[in-house]
Design a protein around this motif. Structure first.
Motif, short mmCIF file in Angstrom:
data_model
loop_
_atom_site.label_atom_id
_atom_site.label_comp_id
_atom_site.label_asym_id
_atom_site.label_seq_id
_atom_site.Cartn_x
_atom_site.Cartn_y
_atom_site.Cartn_z
N ASN A 6 0.83 -1.26 0.08
CA ASN A 6 0.08 0.10 -0.07
C ASN A 6 0.85 1.30 -0.07
OD1 ASN A 6 -2.56 -1.46 0.23
ND2 ASN A 6 -2.04 -1.79 2.25
N MET A 7 2.23 1.10 -0.24
CA MET A 7 2.91 2.36 -0.08
C MET A 7 3.03 2.88 -1.32
SD MET A 7 6.65 1.05 1.51
CE MET A 7 6.96 1.03 3.35
N GLN A 8 3.17 4.20 -1.23
CA GLN A 8 3.20 5.29 -2.58
C GLN A 8 4.66 4.73 -3.18
OE1 GLN A 8 0.85 7.13 -3.82
NE2 GLN A 8 -0.39 6.33 -2.32
N PRO A 9 4.91 5.28 -4.42
CA PRO A 9 6.05 4.87 -5.03
C PRO A 9 7.56 5.46 -4.24
CG PRO A 9 4.67 5.45 -6.69
CD PRO A 9 3.81 5.47 -5.30
N LYS A 10 7.20 6.92 -3.96
CA LYS A 10 8.45 7.50 -3.28
C LYS A 10 8.86 6.72 -1.71
CE LYS A 10 8.77 11.77 -3.76
NZ LYS A 10 8.61 13.14 -3.62
N GLU A 11 7.97 6.07 -1.23
CA GLU A 11 8.02 5.51 0.07
C GLU A 11 8.52 4.20 -0.31
OE1 GLU A 11 4.10 6.64 2.86
OE2 GLU A 11 3.72 5.32 1.24
N LYS A 12 8.38 3.56 -1.33
CA LYS A 12 8.95 2.37 -1.58
C LYS A 12 10.19 2.44 -2.05
CE LYS A 12 5.18 -0.36 -3.44
NZ LYS A 12 4.60 -1.27 -4.49
N ILE A 13 10.72 3.62 -2.69
CA ILE A 13 12.07 3.82 -3.04
C ILE A 13 12.87 4.24 -1.71
CG2 ILE A 13 13.61 5.79 -4.18
CD1 ILE A 13 11.19 6.03 -6.16
N VAL A 14 12.30 4.95 -0.75
CA VAL A 14 13.09 5.04 0.48
C VAL A 14 13.31 3.93 1.12
CG1 VAL A 14 12.77 6.15 2.58
CG2 VAL A 14 11.92 7.38 0.70
N LEU A 15 12.36 2.80 1.10
CA LEU A 15 12.48 1.54 1.93
C LEU A 15 13.77 0.62 1.16
CD1 LEU A 15 11.66 -0.64 3.69
CD2 LEU A 15 9.90 -1.43 1.93
N MET A 16 13.56 0.74 -0.13
CA MET A 16 14.60 0.17 -0.79
C MET A 16 16.16 0.66 -0.61
SD MET A 16 12.65 -0.01 -4.29
CE MET A 16 13.67 -0.29 -5.36
N HIS A 17 16.06 1.92 -0.34
CA HIS A 17 17.46 2.71 -0.29
C HIS A 17 17.91 2.19 0.88
CE1 HIS A 17 20.72 5.27 -0.50
NE2 HIS A 17 20.10 6.09 0.47
N ARG A 18 17.10 2.10 1.99
CA ARG A 18 17.35 1.79 3.50
C ARG A 18 17.79 0.45 3.51
NH1 ARG A 18 13.08 3.65 5.75
NH2 ARG A 18 12.24 1.57 6.17
N ILE A 19 17.19 -0.41 2.85
CA ILE A 19 17.59 -1.89 2.84
C ILE A 19 18.85 -2.11 2.17
CG2 ILE A 19 17.16 -4.23 1.75
CD1 ILE A 19 14.01 -3.60 2.46
N SER A 20 19.21 -1.28 1.21
CA SER A 20 20.61 -1.37 0.36
C SER A 20 21.60 -0.95 1.45
CB SER A 20 20.59 -0.62 -0.67
OG SER A 20 20.57 0.89 -0.45
N GLN A 21 21.33 0.00 2.37
CA GLN A 21 22.19 0.48 3.33
C GLN A 21 22.39 -0.43 4.35
OE1 GLN A 21 20.06 4.20 4.24
NE2 GLN A 21 21.79 5.44 3.73
N ILE A 22 21.37 -1.18 4.67
CA ILE A 22 21.38 -2.23 5.81
C ILE A 22 22.36 -3.29 5.33
CG2 ILE A 22 20.18 -3.86 7.19
CD1 ILE A 22 17.75 -2.06 7.32
N ASP A 23 22.19 -3.74 4.09
CA ASP A 23 22.87 -4.64 3.27
C ASP A 23 24.45 -4.33 3.21
OD1 ASP A 23 23.52 -6.95 1.65
OD2 ASP A 23 23.66 -5.50 0.19
#
Length: 331
Positions: A6-23
Motif C-alpha cells: 500500500n506504499m506510494q512509489p516514493k515510500e517504496k524507493i526510500v525503503l529500498m534505499h534503506r535496505i541497501s544501506q543495511i545490506d
C-alpha cells in the motif's frame, strides 16, 4: 512484503534505499546489532527490525544472528541484495525506454538493446515492476523511418573497425541500381538520425569515403590489417547537428532569416548546436552558425519553403536557386 503493497512509489524507493544501506552495513563483517544499525541510519529500532524481517523473508537472505558477537551477519559471505537506486522520475524513464525501443524494431540493434534492458530489469529488486503498457494509451511515439540493415553487415563492419581489418563488400551507390565491389579500411562509424555509416579509405578511389550500412551486402573481413592514419580525425567529416558529407570540408558561416510566421518556433528550435539566434522587432528570426554541411542546410531550407530565406553564404544562395529552378522545370 504486505506492508509495502500500500506504499506510494516514493515510500517504496526510500525503503529500498534503506535496505541497501543495511545490506552494506552487514556485509562489512562487523556483526552490527539492530540498535547499532538504527543509530547509524538515524531511524527507529522498530523500523530496522522490520527491515531485517524483509531482508530475511522477501530477499531470502542467509541472515543470521550471532549470539556471541551479538550482531547480524550473512552465513554466505558472497550474498548481497541486488539493488540499483532509482528515483521515481527515473522509474518512469526506464518504462519509457521500453517504448522507445520500438524505433529500432527490425534493425540489428533491436535484440541487443532488449537484452541490455532485460539485464537492467533483472538487476532491480523483485518488488519493482517495470511495465510500459500503461503508457500505450497516453503516449504516441513516431520514430524515423530507418533503412533496413542486415545483422551480418552490422556485425562485420563493427568488427572491422574494432580489429582494424580491411573489408570486402558489394555496394549500391545512390546513383546506381546495381551493386559494385568495394574494398575499404574502415576508420570510424557514424549514426546519423538512426542511419548508420562507416568512414574509411576506399582502395578503388584511393581516398577517404563514406558508405551506408543499408546499401552494403556480403561484407567479408579480409586478412589484411591497417593502421588509422595519425592525421585522421572523424570531426573533420562530421557536423553532429547537420550531418556528414565527405565532399564538404570547407567551413561556411550560414545565416538564415525565418519569417515572423514561424518566429516563435524558429527562435526556440535548435537548428545547430553552435547557433546564435536574434529575434527582430517584426517577429522574424535570424539564425547563424558555422558548418561544412551545405547540402544538409539546403535540405533544411527547402523543407521550410517560403518561411526561410538564406542570407549567407552566396554559395548556399546559388545552390538553393538552382534547386528551385530545377523543381520549377520539373513541374
Amino acid at each position: 512484503m504486505e506492508r509495502e503493497s500500500n506504499m506510494q512509489p516514493k515510500e517504496k524507493i526510500v525503503l529500498m534505499h534503506r535496505i541497501s544501506q543495511i545490506d552494506d552495513i552487514i556485509r562489512r563483517g562487523t556483526y552490527p546489532s539492530a540498535s547499532q544499525i538504527a543509530k547509524e541510519l538515524e531511524v527507529s529500532l522498530r523500523t530496522i527490525n522490520r527491515d531485517l524481517d524483509v531482508i530475511r523473508g522477501y530477499y531470502h537472505a542467509p541472515l543470521e544472528y550471532d549470539q556471541i558477537r551479538r550482531g547480524w551477519y550473512y552465513k554466505d559471505p558472497n550474498f548481497f541484495i541486488k539493488y540499483i537506486q532509482i528515483e521515481e522520475g527515473e522509474l518512469f524513464s526506464l518504462a519509457l525506454l521500453d517504448t522507445l525501443l520500438m524505433q529500432y524494431k527490425n534493425t540489428p540493434l533491436e535484440g541487443k538493446l532488449k537484452s541490455v534492458f532485460e539485464k537492467i530489469r533483472n538487476s532491480l529488486p523483485s518488488e519493482v515492476s517495470i511495465d510500459s503498457r500503461f503508457l500505450d494509451e497516453n503516449l504516441t511515439y513516431i520514430p524515423d523511418a530507418l533503412a533496413p540493415i542486415k545483422e551480418e553487415v552490422f556485425d562485420a563492419v563493427f568488427s572491422g573497425v574494432k580489429i582494424k581489418t580491411t573489408l570486402f563488400f558489394e555496394y549500391k551507390p545512390l546513383q546506381k541500381t546495381t551493386f559494385m565491389e568495394r574494398k575499404i579500411d574502415p576508420y570510424h562509424i557514424i549514426c546519423q538520425r538512426g542511419n548508420w555509416y562507416v568512414i574509411g579509405f576506399c582502395h578503388l578511389k584511393q581516398e577517404v569515403r563514406i558508405f551506408s550500412f543499408s546499401r552494403m551486402q556480403n561484407v567479408q573481413l579480409a586478412k589484411e590489417h591497417f593502421e588509422v592514419p595519425e592525421d585522421f580525425n572523424a570531426k573533420d567529416y562530421v557536423d553532429k547537428t547537420m550531418g556528414v558529407w565527405l565532399s564538404a570540408k570547407t567551413k561556411y558561416n550560414v545565416k538564415l532569416q525565418f519569417s515572423s510566421e514561424i518566429g516563435t518556433f524558429a527562435a526556440e528550435h535548435i537548428w545547430h548546436e553552435g547557433q546564435t539566434v536574434v529575434q527582430n522587432e517584426d517577429g522574424s528570426v535570424i539564425v547563424s552558425f558555422e558548418t561544412t554541411q551545405l547540402p544538409e542546410v539546403k535540405r533544411l531550407v527547402l523543407g521550410q519553403g517560403r518561411t526561410v530565406k538564406v542570407l549567407e553564404p552566396i554559395e548556399l544562395i546559388s545552390s538553393v536557386k538552382e534547386e528551385i529552378q530545377a523543381i520549377k522545370e520539373m513541374y
